[in-house]
Design an enzyme around this catalytic site. Sequence first.
Site, mmCIF file in Angstrom:
data_model
loop_
_atom_site.group_PDB
_atom_site.id
_atom_site.type_symbol
_atom_site.label_atom_id
_atom_site.label_comp_id
_atom_site.label_asym_id
_atom_site.label_seq_id
_atom_site.Cartn_x
_atom_site.Cartn_y
_atom_site.Cartn_z
ATOM 1 N N CYS B 54 0.841 -1.191 0.000
ATOM 2 C CA CYS B 54 0.000 0.000 0.000
ATOM 3 C C CYS B 54 0.885 1.253 0.000
ATOM 4 O O CYS B 54 1.998 1.241 0.514
ATOM 5 C CB CYS B 54 -0.907 0.006 1.225
ATOM 6 S SG CYS B 54 -2.074 1.388 1.253
ATOM 7 N N ASP B 56 0.444 3.731 1.737
ATOM 8 C CA ASP B 56 0.404 4.275 3.096
ATOM 9 C C ASP B 56 1.815 4.595 3.612
ATOM 10 O O ASP B 56 2.711 3.754 3.556
ATOM 11 C CB ASP B 56 -0.287 3.259 4.027
ATOM 12 C CG ASP B 56 -0.639 3.869 5.381
ATOM 13 O OD1 ASP B 56 0.276 4.360 6.078
ATOM 14 O OD2 ASP B 56 -1.824 3.856 5.746
ATOM 15 N N ARG B 58 3.051 4.775 6.386
ATOM 16 C CA ARG B 58 3.539 4.115 7.599
ATOM 17 C C ARG B 58 4.197 2.764 7.340
ATOM 18 O O ARG B 58 4.634 2.091 8.264
ATOM 19 C CB ARG B 58 2.375 3.958 8.585
ATOM 20 C CG ARG B 58 1.831 5.300 9.060
ATOM 21 C CD ARG B 58 0.498 5.158 9.754
ATOM 22 N NE ARG B 58 -0.559 4.749 8.834
ATOM 23 C CZ ARG B 58 -1.810 4.496 9.212
ATOM 24 N NH1 ARG B 58 -2.139 4.572 10.473
ATOM 25 N NH2 ARG B 58 -2.716 4.146 8.315
ATOM 26 N N HIS B 110 -2.357 -4.123 4.945
ATOM 27 C CA HIS B 110 -2.185 -3.747 6.347
ATOM 28 C C HIS B 110 -3.533 -3.469 6.980
ATOM 29 O O HIS B 110 -4.457 -2.989 6.326
ATOM 30 C CB HIS B 110 -1.269 -2.527 6.474
ATOM 31 C CG HIS B 110 -1.841 -1.269 5.874
ATOM 32 N ND1 HIS B 110 -2.379 -0.260 6.633
ATOM 33 C CD2 HIS B 110 -1.975 -0.880 4.584
ATOM 34 C CE1 HIS B 110 -2.802 0.703 5.838
ATOM 35 N NE2 HIS B 110 -2.572 0.359 4.582
ATOM 36 N N CYS B 113 -6.357 -0.118 6.841
ATOM 37 C CA CYS B 113 -6.049 0.491 5.538
ATOM 38 C C CYS B 113 -7.125 1.524 5.167
ATOM 39 O O CYS B 113 -8.298 1.197 5.042
ATOM 40 C CB CYS B 113 -5.948 -0.582 4.460
ATOM 41 S SG CYS B 113 -5.535 0.078 2.826
HETATM 42 ZN ZN LIG Z 1 -3.474 1.104 2.982
#
Ligand SMILES: [Zn+2]
Lengths: 214, 224
Positions: B54, B56, B58, B110, B113
């Site tokens: 992803c 993302d 993090r 994750h 999400c």
């Molecule tokens: Zn995500």
Amino acid sequence: MAPISFTDAIERVVAGNRVYAQQTAEQDPNFFKTLATGQAPEILWIGCADSRIPETTICNCMPGELFVHRNIANTVHGNDLNAASVVEYAVAHLKVKKVVVCGHTKCGGANAALGDADLGETLNTWLHPVRELRRKHKIELEELPDDDARSARVAELNVHQSIEVLKQHPAIKKAIHDRGLSLHGMIYDIGAGHLKLLEEAGGKKSNGLWSADH
Amino acid sequence: MAVPSEQVIKYLQQSHDRIFENNRAWAEEHRKKNPEFFTKLSAGQEPDYLWIGCSDSRIPAEAITGLGPGEMFIHRNIANLVCNTDLNVMSVVNYAVRHLKVKHIVVCGHYGCGGVKAAMTPKDMGLLNPWLRNIRDVYRLHEAELDQITDEEKRYDRLVELNVVEQCRNILKTAAVQQSYAKNDFPIVHGWVFGFQDGLLKDLKINFEEMLKGIQKIYDLSAE
Ligand SMILES: [Zn+2]
Ligand SMILES: [Zn+2]
């Protein structure tokens, strides 16, 4: 490097992750708890899928700082829904303040674009706009001393082109106007490990990262 | 037009400069530890892994797996989707399998999400609609199982897992993977989920062989 056996390769990653989780929690027991509450990255990073440029590592950033899209040769096509969705989410929803497109020296995609080798339909199609750059800048590229220099220049031109495409994205247009979102082109020099900022034509040196109208 | 104030500009400039300073420090540190570090990287890449994760912020793939530069080829998009009509991800899979000959492909989702959550929000998401629709499709494929989970958080968690499994399946639908596996016995496809609570990766333990056989009943592209 000798190839590692199948199961070892996966065990290595799993073990690496355990060490990461343990060390991170030891340094800051609240780290993961805070991370779980959400993300507010300041930067959207669009980079090459190349394994040699782990963006968060080379920028010494922490998890949570860079929202990331990586594809073959950090190319942004006007009609690519994948990258457009990443941009939409990052700019309109997470409200990142900057968008970085990072190309690099020794890029397989840029190298491939310098020649006409058949890479199969999928890659030929994906790399078509990069190959077009070669045609458009034929004279300039021919004057360069060697293929490394040509490939580095194509990587730069490709970053500029991706930024031009990004400027047409509705969320980016709006964010530039409403809240001063800025776009930045960079090149990562694999042989030196250094990031270099590409000065855009018309950009002010005094606040080099900013487009001319600020 | 709302022009950012001097203060905002200064702040943004600092955060940006920090990246360059950090990068110089990082490069210097590695050169000190190993003077050949960048020269070797400069010669080429031979990653064993392709990671599809992803976007993302993090989940920096290399950092959370402890892998160094040169080890993992990376594609990251909203909610780690592998759509067979998406030239972007298909180019990545193609290059990684046919040209770099990666041994493992990891699809990593994750928990928590935002993309998956957005997809389950009954709302017009504009430009994101077509992309997120793929996640709604995953829900529809597993509607009976998901509807039975009453706790909302748990239902999302399960959807995150099922989404990863479906994306693994999509990777197996490609000619590149089927043909390479028939010839070389690799790449192997893995489905993982990252948890923010503990920073650990969870292996969903998909049965690769079985999944491939199942897929090839209909999507057999192994004959060149
Ligand atoms: Zn995500
Ligand atoms: Zn590249």
